[in-house]
Design a protein around this motif. Structure first.
Motif, PDB file in Angstrom:
ATOM      1  N   GLY A  36       0.919  -1.238   0.015  1.00 15.67           N
ATOM      2  CA  GLY A  36       0.012   0.040  -0.124  1.00 15.67           C
ATOM      3  C   GLY A  36       0.809   1.144   0.056  1.00 15.67           C
ATOM      4  O   GLY A  36       0.281   2.328   0.140  1.00 15.67           O
ATOM      5  N   ASN A  37       2.047   1.125  -0.478  1.00 16.62           N
ATOM      6  CA  ASN A  37       2.857   2.536  -0.367  1.00 16.62           C
ATOM      7  C   ASN A  37       3.690   2.392  -1.701  1.00 16.62           C
ATOM      8  O   ASN A  37       4.975   2.450  -1.662  1.00 16.62           O
ATOM      9  CB  ASN A  37       3.934   2.345   0.751  1.00 16.62           C
ATOM     10  CG  ASN A  37       4.509   3.419   1.125  1.00 16.62           C
ATOM     11  OD1 ASN A  37       4.541   4.636   0.301  1.00 16.62           O
ATOM     12  ND2 ASN A  37       5.803   3.674   1.857  1.00 16.62           N
ATOM     13  N   PRO A  38       3.186   2.669  -2.764  1.00 14.98           N
ATOM     14  CA  PRO A  38       3.898   2.554  -4.067  1.00 14.98           C
ATOM     15  C   PRO A  38       4.456   3.955  -4.454  1.00 14.98           C
ATOM     16  O   PRO A  38       5.439   3.862  -5.446  1.00 14.98           O
ATOM     17  CB  PRO A  38       2.739   2.123  -5.106  1.00 14.98           C
ATOM     18  CG  PRO A  38       1.267   2.934  -4.633  1.00 14.98           C
ATOM     19  CD  PRO A  38       1.579   2.687  -2.998  1.00 14.98           C
ATOM     20  N   THR A  39       4.157   4.954  -3.691  1.00 17.12           N
ATOM     21  CA  THR A  39       4.782   6.131  -4.231  1.00 17.12           C
ATOM     22  C   THR A  39       6.022   6.579  -3.482  1.00 17.12           C
ATOM     23  O   THR A  39       6.553   7.673  -4.004  1.00 17.12           O
ATOM     24  CB  THR A  39       3.615   7.277  -4.284  1.00 17.12           C
ATOM     25  OG1 THR A  39       3.074   7.395  -2.608  1.00 17.12           O
ATOM     26  CG2 THR A  39       2.435   7.020  -5.072  1.00 17.12           C
ATOM     27  N   GLN A  40       6.337   6.198  -2.051  1.00 20.18           N
ATOM     28  CA  GLN A  40       7.374   6.637  -1.427  1.00 20.18           C
ATOM     29  C   GLN A  40       8.643   6.758  -2.181  1.00 20.18           C
ATOM     30  O   GLN A  40       9.391   7.554  -2.365  1.00 20.18           O
ATOM     31  CB  GLN A  40       7.545   5.918  -0.168  1.00 20.18           C
ATOM     32  CG  GLN A  40       8.698   6.468   0.778  1.00 20.18           C
ATOM     33  CD  GLN A  40       8.672   5.974   2.139  1.00 20.18           C
ATOM     34  OE1 GLN A  40       7.851   5.062   2.571  1.00 20.18           O
ATOM     35  NE2 GLN A  40       9.589   6.044   2.931  1.00 20.18           N
ATOM     36  N   TRP A  41       8.937   5.341  -2.603  1.00 22.49           N
ATOM     37  CA  TRP A  41      10.127   5.250  -3.390  1.00 22.49           C
ATOM     38  C   TRP A  41       9.886   5.025  -4.988  1.00 22.49           C
ATOM     39  O   TRP A  41      10.894   5.053  -5.596  1.00 22.49           O
ATOM     40  CB  TRP A  41      10.981   4.074  -2.809  1.00 22.49           C
ATOM     41  CG  TRP A  41      11.514   4.392  -1.539  1.00 22.49           C
ATOM     42  CD1 TRP A  41      11.644   5.707  -0.810  1.00 22.49           C
ATOM     43  CD2 TRP A  41      12.669   3.592  -0.970  1.00 22.49           C
ATOM     44  NE1 TRP A  41      12.423   5.590   0.266  1.00 22.49           N
ATOM     45  CE2 TRP A  41      13.084   4.274   0.232  1.00 22.49           C
ATOM     46  CE3 TRP A  41      13.095   2.322  -1.389  1.00 22.49           C
ATOM     47  CZ2 TRP A  41      14.073   3.856   1.037  1.00 22.49           C
ATOM     48  CZ3 TRP A  41      13.972   1.857  -0.274  1.00 22.49           C
ATOM     49  CH2 TRP A  41      14.561   2.541   0.675  1.00 22.49           C
ATOM     50  N   GLY A  42       8.657   4.800  -5.246  1.00 23.62           N
ATOM     51  CA  GLY A  42       8.213   4.569  -6.776  1.00 23.62           C
ATOM     52  C   GLY A  42       9.007   3.579  -7.195  1.00 23.62           C
ATOM     53  O   GLY A  42       9.248   2.425  -6.749  1.00 23.62           O
ATOM     54  N   ASP A  43       9.743   3.715  -8.610  1.00 22.33           N
ATOM     55  CA  ASP A  43      10.390   2.899  -9.190  1.00 22.33           C
ATOM     56  C   ASP A  43      11.810   3.048  -9.439  1.00 22.33           C
ATOM     57  O   ASP A  43      12.411   2.242  -9.948  1.00 22.33           O
ATOM     58  CB  ASP A  43       9.430   2.361 -10.692  1.00 22.33           C
ATOM     59  CG  ASP A  43       9.488   3.303 -11.592  1.00 22.33           C
ATOM     60  OD1 ASP A  43      10.034   4.365 -11.138  1.00 22.33           O
ATOM     61  OD2 ASP A  43       9.017   3.331 -12.445  1.00 22.33           O
ATOM     62  N   SER A  44      12.155   4.160  -8.878  1.00 29.06           N
ATOM     63  CA  SER A  44      13.624   4.598  -9.161  1.00 29.06           C
ATOM     64  C   SER A  44      14.435   5.173  -8.073  1.00 29.06           C
ATOM     65  O   SER A  44      15.426   5.645  -8.301  1.00 29.06           O
ATOM     66  CB  SER A  44      13.448   5.807 -10.416  1.00 29.06           C
ATOM     67  OG  SER A  44      12.809   6.687  -9.931  1.00 29.06           O
ATOM     68  N   PHE A  45      13.795   5.257  -6.885  1.00 27.69           N
ATOM     69  CA  PHE A  45      14.538   5.831  -5.645  1.00 27.69           C
ATOM     70  C   PHE A  45      14.945   4.890  -4.682  1.00 27.69           C
ATOM     71  O   PHE A  45      14.394   3.588  -4.694  1.00 27.69           O
ATOM     72  CB  PHE A  45      13.206   6.573  -4.789  1.00 27.69           C
ATOM     73  CG  PHE A  45      13.988   7.371  -3.663  1.00 27.69           C
ATOM     74  CD1 PHE A  45      14.310   8.529  -3.871  1.00 27.69           C
ATOM     75  CD2 PHE A  45      14.349   6.919  -2.523  1.00 27.69           C
ATOM     76  CE1 PHE A  45      15.059   9.207  -2.910  1.00 27.69           C
ATOM     77  CE2 PHE A  45      14.832   7.572  -1.500  1.00 27.69           C
ATOM     78  CZ  PHE A  45      15.137   8.890  -1.730  1.00 27.69           C
ATOM     79  N   PRO A  46      16.253   5.060  -4.216  1.00 25.09           N
ATOM     80  CA  PRO A  46      16.896   6.065  -4.277  1.00 25.09           C
ATOM     81  C   PRO A  46      17.666   6.229  -5.580  1.00 25.09           C
ATOM     82  O   PRO A  46      17.836   5.056  -6.260  1.00 25.09           O
ATOM     83  CB  PRO A  46      17.991   5.929  -3.271  1.00 25.09           C
ATOM     84  CG  PRO A  46      18.049   4.451  -2.926  1.00 25.09           C
ATOM     85  CD  PRO A  46      16.695   4.207  -3.194  1.00 25.09           C
ATOM     86  N   ARG A  47      17.939   7.487  -6.284  1.00 29.78           N
ATOM     87  CA  ARG A  47      18.688   7.571  -7.501  1.00 29.78           C
ATOM     88  C   ARG A  47      19.814   6.769  -7.307  1.00 29.78           C
ATOM     89  O   ARG A  47      20.627   6.808  -6.578  1.00 29.78           O
ATOM     90  CB  ARG A  47      18.955   8.920  -7.593  1.00 29.78           C
ATOM     91  CG  ARG A  47      17.610   9.767  -7.924  1.00 29.78           C
ATOM     92  CD  ARG A  47      17.711  11.317  -8.376  1.00 29.78           C
ATOM     93  NE  ARG A  47      16.548  12.114  -8.292  1.00 29.78           N
ATOM     94  CZ  ARG A  47      16.149  12.684  -7.265  1.00 29.78           C
ATOM     95  NH1 ARG A  47      16.678  12.572  -5.933  1.00 29.78           N
ATOM     96  NH2 ARG A  47      14.940  13.299  -7.322  1.00 29.78           N
TER      97      ARG A  47
END
Length: 180
Positions: A36-47
């Motif tokens: 339920g937390n798909p946006t905190q790190w998204g698909d590319s964090f940390p850079r």
């Protein structure tokens, strides 16, 4: 919360650990999204640049043991968890909707992630930081209920809300502090 098993220990990461660190961050992103937390790190964090800077500047700490690391080249150790330990004032924490416990010098825990190979390792990481530094700040996404639980069970106080400086959207984070 428990004590650290005898074979577990902490060390600074080196660039030799980079690929394993990146795999652990990918695992953590998938776990967060599934919970339920798909946006905190998204698909590319940390850079990638952040991960490399954390390693080269000595901020990345690893919780390791002598286990087998899922077939990865590991020199006889596996990484159970990792986090960035940042000393000095964090510019993101200057403005808070709420209030910090104090204005004393502190360290910040950022980008904590578990490899999924052992349970409750976030408690071990946080406990080690508190034991060695005493005054610790951290933050997490409002949807990251697991990390909120870990902070609160580890004696951190919810101090308010902060806004990330490096994002245009989804900037709000819950700020925590523990001062021994």
């Amino acid at each position: 919360m428990g004590s650290i098993a005898s074979s577990r220990r902490f060390r600074h990461a080196t660039m030799r650990d980079y690929e394993r660190i990146q795999r652990i961050y990918a695992h953590a992103r998938a776990v967060m999204a599934a919970n339920g937390n798909p946006t905190q790190w998204g698909d590319s964090f940390p850079r990638e640049s952040t991960v490399r800077a954390d390693i080269t500047e000595g901020r990345t700490m690893l919780l390791i043991d002598d286990g087998i690391d899922d077939g990865a080249e590991s020199d006889g150790e596996r990484i159970l968890a990792q986090f960035a330990l940042c000393a000095g004032e964090d510019p993101t924490y200057r403005d808070i909707d709420g209030g910090w416990l104090d204005d004393d010098p502190y360290v910040t825990i950022h980008r904590i992630a578990s490899s999924g190979q052992a349970r409750h390792v976030a408690y071990d990481c946080i406990g080690w930081v508190v034991e060695h530094y005493g005054n610790v700040r951290a933050d997490t996404h409002p949807n990251n209920k697991a990390m909120q639980h870990v902070f609160e069970r580890s004696g951190f106080i919810r101090c308010g809300l902060i806004a990330l400086l490096d994002r245009d959207t989804d900037k709000t984070r819950i700020a925590y502090q523990r001062h021994e």
